[in-house]
Motif scaffolding. Structure first.
Motif, PDB file in Angstrom:
ATOM      1  N   GLU A 245       3.905  10.349  -7.120  1.00 45.24           N
ATOM      2  CA  GLU A 245       4.847  10.746  -8.167  1.00 45.24           C
ATOM      3  C   GLU A 245       4.105  11.292  -9.390  1.00 45.24           C
ATOM      4  N   VAL A 246       2.887  10.800  -9.605  1.00 44.03           N
ATOM      5  CA  VAL A 246       2.073  11.252 -10.727  1.00 44.03           C
ATOM      6  C   VAL A 246       1.355  12.558 -10.381  1.00 44.03           C
TER       7      VAL A 246
ATOM      8  N   GLU B 265       0.833  -1.208   0.000  1.00 41.98           N
ATOM      9  CA  GLU B 265       0.000   0.000   0.000  1.00 41.98           C
ATOM     10  C   GLU B 265       0.871   1.262   0.000  1.00 41.98           C
ATOM     11  N   VAL B 266       1.924   1.281   0.815  1.00 43.05           N
ATOM     12  CA  VAL B 266       2.830   2.436   0.844  1.00 43.05           C
ATOM     13  C   VAL B 266       3.462   2.622  -0.531  1.00 43.05           C
ATOM     14  N   ALA B 267       3.917   1.540  -1.131  1.00 41.39           N
ATOM     15  CA  ALA B 267       4.554   1.627  -2.454  1.00 41.39           C
ATOM     16  C   ALA B 267       3.569   2.140  -3.507  1.00 41.39           C
ATOM     17  N   ARG B 268       2.346   1.655  -3.481  1.00 37.82           N
ATOM     18  CA  ARG B 268       1.337   2.102  -4.448  1.00 37.82           C
ATOM     19  C   ARG B 268       1.057   3.591  -4.271  1.00 37.82           C
ATOM     20  N   LEU B 269       0.889   4.018  -3.034  1.00 39.15           N
ATOM     21  CA  LEU B 269       0.591   5.425  -2.782  1.00 39.15           C
ATOM     22  C   LEU B 269       1.776   6.322  -3.136  1.00 39.15           C
TER      23      LEU B 269
ATOM     24  N   PRO C 244      -4.539  16.527  -1.543  1.00 38.01           N
ATOM     25  CA  PRO C 244      -4.380  16.294  -0.106  1.00 38.01           C
ATOM     26  C   PRO C 244      -4.880  14.921   0.341  1.00 38.01           C
ATOM     27  N   SER C 245      -5.898  14.393  -0.328  1.00 37.96           N
ATOM     28  CA  SER C 245      -6.408  13.072   0.083  1.00 37.96           C
ATOM     29  C   SER C 245      -5.384  11.974  -0.193  1.00 37.96           C
ATOM     30  N   GLN C 246      -4.603  12.119  -1.260  1.00 34.02           N
ATOM     31  CA  GLN C 246      -3.549  11.129  -1.517  1.00 34.02           C
ATOM     32  C   GLN C 246      -2.456  11.224  -0.455  1.00 34.02           C
TER      33      GLN C 246
END
Length: 190
Positions: A40-41, A31-35, A46-48
Motif C-alpha cells: 500500500e505504501v 506475513e501476508v498482512a505485513r506485505l 518487484p521484490s515486494q
C-alpha cells in the motif's frame, strides 16, 4: 508446545486446526498482512510483490495441509482421502496475480516462473506448471528448483522418461540435495 499438542484429544486438535484454518481464511497470515501493508505504501517494487506472492502461496499450502490433517482426524480409517482444497483457491489466485505483477515490472525476475509452476502444480494444472518450469529453465538452465519440480510434474503426469531426465538434471545441479536421493531416488534410478 509439542507436549501440549501431543496431549490434545482428537476433538481438541480439530478445534485447534479449525481455528488455524479460520485465521488463514479471515486475515491470512501475519506475513501476508505485513506485505499487503508494505504494498500500500510502495507498489512499484518487484521484490515486494515477489515476497507477497511467496507468502500467499505459503499460506495456501499451510491451509491445504491443515485441511488434510483435519480430514485425517475426522476419517482416520478411510485410507487415501480426496480432500476439497478449494478454500485455498483465492490465496493461490492472488499469489499468481502478484507474480504476474512482478513479470509486468521485470520480465526476467529470477524465480517467478518456478513459483508460478509450484502454484499450478498445487492446483493440479500440470500443463501450466510444465510451461512455467520450462520457461524458468530457458531463462536459467541451472535452476535446480525448476528442474526438480519439473521432474516431479512429469512423474505426476505419468511421463517417467521425462521425470527421470529432469530429476537427473536436478541431481547434477545439486548433487548434495538429499531430497532427490531419499524421497525420489527410485525415480532417478529407473
Amino acid at each position: 508446545m509439542a507436549d501440549i499438542l501431543n496431549n490434545l484429544s482428537p476433538e481438541g486438535m480439530l478445534h485447534l486446526i479449525d481455528g488455524q484454518i479460520n485465521k488463514i481464511d479471515t486475515v491470512g497470515t501475519d506475513e501476508v498482512a505485513r506485505l499487503r501493508r508494505d504494498l500500500e505504501v510502495n507498489d512499484n517494487d518487484p521484490s515486494q510483490w515477489f515476497d507477497y506472492g511467496l507468502a500467499l502461496n505459503q499460506a495456501a499450502m499451510n491451509r491445504d495441509l491443515l485441511v488434510s490433517q483435519r480430514e485425517s482426524l475426522l476419517y482416520p480409517d478411510s485410507g487415501e482421502l480426496q480432500v476439497d482444497l478449494s478454500g485455498s483457491m483465492p490465496l493461490y489466485e492472488e499469489a499468481l496475480r502478484a507474480f504476474d505483477r512482478v513479470l509486468q515490472m521485470e520480465p526476467d525476475y529470477y524465480g517467478v516462473q518456478t513459483q508460478r509452476g509450484i502454484i499450478y502444480g498445487n492446483l493440479h494444472r500440470m500443463e501450466e506448471a510444465e510451461r512455467c518450469y520450462l520457461q524458468a529453465l530457458q531463462d536459467d538452465e541451472e535452476d535446480f528448483s525448476a528442474a526438480y519440480y519439473l521432474g516431479l510434474t512429469y512423474r505426476d503426469m505419468g511421463n517417467e522418461e521425462m521425470a527421470k531426465k529432469y530429476l537427473s538434471l536436478a541431481k547434477e545441479l545439486n548433487p548434495d540435495d538429499d531430497s532427490l536421493t531419499n524421497s525420489f531416488g527410485e525415480a532417478v534410478e529407473r
